[in-house]
Motif scaffolding. Structure first.
Motif, PDB file in Angstrom:
ATOM      1  N   ILE A 149      -2.132   7.125 -12.045  1.00 40.11           N
ATOM      2  CA  ILE A 149      -2.910   6.563 -10.930  1.00 40.11           C
ATOM      3  C   ILE A 149      -3.512   5.214 -11.331  1.00 40.11           C
ATOM      4  O   ILE A 149      -3.448   4.234 -10.574  1.00 40.11           O
ATOM      5  N   ILE A 181       0.834  -1.213   0.000  1.00 43.02           N
ATOM      6  CA  ILE A 181       0.000   0.000   0.000  1.00 43.02           C
ATOM      7  C   ILE A 181       0.866   1.259   0.000  1.00 43.02           C
ATOM      8  O   ILE A 181       0.554   2.244  -0.681  1.00 43.02           O
ATOM      9  N   ALA A 241       1.285   6.489  -7.005  1.00 44.18           N
ATOM     10  CA  ALA A 241       0.084   7.213  -7.430  1.00 44.18           C
ATOM     11  C   ALA A 241       0.230   8.719  -7.241  1.00 44.18           C
ATOM     12  O   ALA A 241      -0.286   9.511  -8.040  1.00 44.18           O
ATOM     13  N   CYS A 275      -0.738  -3.342  -8.511  1.00 42.53           N
ATOM     14  CA  CYS A 275      -0.953  -4.220  -7.347  1.00 42.53           C
ATOM     15  C   CYS A 275      -1.322  -5.642  -7.776  1.00 42.53           C
ATOM     16  O   CYS A 275      -1.146  -6.597  -7.005  1.00 42.53           O
ATOM     17  N   LEU A 303       2.076   1.703  -3.432  1.00 40.87           N
ATOM     18  CA  LEU A 303       0.955   2.100  -4.288  1.00 40.87           C
ATOM     19  C   LEU A 303       0.716   3.604  -4.193  1.00 40.87           C
ATOM     20  O   LEU A 303       0.636   4.300  -5.219  1.00 40.87           O
ATOM     21  N   SER A 354      -0.856   2.605 -11.517  1.00 41.75           N
ATOM     22  CA  SER A 354      -0.370   2.274 -10.169  1.00 41.75           C
ATOM     23  C   SER A 354      -1.305   1.289  -9.482  1.00 41.75           C
ATOM     24  O   SER A 354      -0.857   0.351  -8.804  1.00 41.75           O
ATOM     25  N   ILE A 355      -2.613   1.492  -9.651  1.00 44.86           N
ATOM     26  CA  ILE A 355      -3.593   0.569  -9.057  1.00 44.86           C
ATOM     27  C   ILE A 355      -3.482  -0.811  -9.703  1.00 44.86           C
ATOM     28  O   ILE A 355      -3.485  -1.843  -9.013  1.00 44.86           O
TER      29      ILE A 355
END
Length: 384
Positions: free
Chosen positions: A118, A72, A79, A125, A75, A121-122
């Motif tokens: 963004i 996280i 982001a 994961c 992340l 970046s998500i």
């Protein structure tokens, strides 16, 4: 540099930024557009430094909870990492154009890479696009890590090109300050990209923000809040220095201007419109003088312009340019008011032959005589 060394460096940068943010908040809770942009940059960099520190603390430590905290943290780091550079580009555009509407037009286009980053970046994961956390809870760069780097440097490139293209529209000291901002982050980025394990980008960005903060404080000290022109304090300093300049003997032209009928504008339309008239007049002067001269608000509805001039014809040309732009302004449609100026101007030799007070007294007298002539002429027109 080990993990804890990076964390200590980040903490130092965070403390610096908290001091800057606290001082800005203590000084005023009503911010100008450039101050708002700067404040957002400071807050964004502070958050990034926190997430960067968390990932260094978690890196390589066992445990499922540590894994998710590390994931996280990275992340949010990826982001948010473009946000300061995005607002830096907007900050530059505003400093050069001093126009919120123009800045907002650019905002739409500049936000596109940030939003793409963004989204990627998500997705990272799930597919390790930019990074992944390995079985031992170590951060590893993903196969397409370079895309994030390229988009980030795209903002840098945009800001540098925009500055260079608009160099003639930017006051020299401001241009130098804005260019200096880009140097520490670029150096820190290059070291970090090619030497994994060094966390230097955001401490270097912090250095740049502190430089800009010092520049903001200096501008507030020497800038008139309403018009954005230099204030009386800097006018006195600049005029004194120009008149006492023995290294480059020559002459300067000094113009004092006063808005005719300014009290009538205030009485007829209110002080808000009166303030608008002052701002419009300041913008006309800036447009007329450009980078070659010095323009200040002397006080009330009076302004002073200082330009290099060898003879009377050069200062008269500047005065004519101001009158031409005033005339164009008054021809605009649906105008609530028109602006008319009385001007007094003269050439003065440098090298300590005349004092600042003598200069201001002489051009003030000339301006007042011109104002009386304008008033008499206006009365004659009314009688006829």
């Amino acid at each position: 540099m080990n993990s804890y060394g990076n964390v200590e460096l980040n903490i130092f940068a965070i403390i610096l930024l908290i001091i800057v943010i606290a001082n800005m908040h203590r000084g005023s809770r009503e911010y100008l557009p450039d101050q708002k942009l700067f404040l957002i940059m400071c807050i964004a960099v502070t958050c990034i430094l926190v997430f960067d520190s968390m990932q260094w603390i978690c890196d390589g430590h066992p445990g499922q909870l540590i894994y998710y905290v590390n994931l996280i943290s990275n992340l949010f780091y990826y982001a948010l990492q473009m946000l300061p550079y995005l607002f830096w580009c907007l900050y530059i555009r505003y400093q050069i154009k001093m126009d919120v509407k123009e800045m907002m037009k650019a905002k739409v286009l500049l936000f596109v890479p940030f939003l793409i980053n963004i989204a990627l970046s998500i997705l990272t994961c799930f597919n390790g696009f930019f990074f992944y956390i390995d079985n031992q809870n170590y951060y590893q760069r993903g196969e397409y890590f370079w895309i994030s780097v390229v988009m980030t440097y795209g903002y840098f490139l945009y800001s540098i090109i925009y500055l260079l293209v608009n160099r003639k529209k930017t006051e020299r000291n401001m241009f130098v300050s804005l260019m200096l901002f880009t140097i520490p982050p670029v150096i820190g980025s290059l070291i970090q990209v090619f030497n994994f394990g060094f966390a230097l980008i955001w401490p270097c960005v912090t250095i740049s923000l502190v430089i800009i903060y010092i520049n903001i404080q200096k501008n507030q000290l020497y800038t008139d809040y309403l018009t954005g022109l230099y204030n009386r304090r800097l006018l006195d300093i600049h005029l004194n220095d120009a008149l006492r300049n023995n290294e480059k003997p020559g002459s300067i032209g000094v113009i004092m201007l006063d808005i005719d009928g300014f009290k009538h504008i205030n009485d007829a339309f209110g002080h808000v419109v009166g303030d608008q008239a002052l701002v419009e007049t300041a913008n006309i002067l800036k447009k007329s003088i450009g980078r070659v001269g010095f323009t200040a608000r002397y006080g009330g509805d009076e302004f002073v312009v200082i330009v290099p001039a060898k003879d009377a014809s050069e200062i008269e040309a500047v005065a004519s340019e101001i009158e031409k732009n005033i005339e164009l302004f008054n021809k605009r449609e649906s105008a609530m008011y028109s602006v008319h100026l009385s001007m007094g101007y003269e050439i003065f030799e440098c090298g300590g032959r005349v004092s600042k007070n003598d200069v201001l007294l002489r051009i003030d007298r000339q301006m007042y005589e011109k104002k009386l002539r304008n008033r008499v002429l206006k009365n004659q027109i009314i009688i006829q």
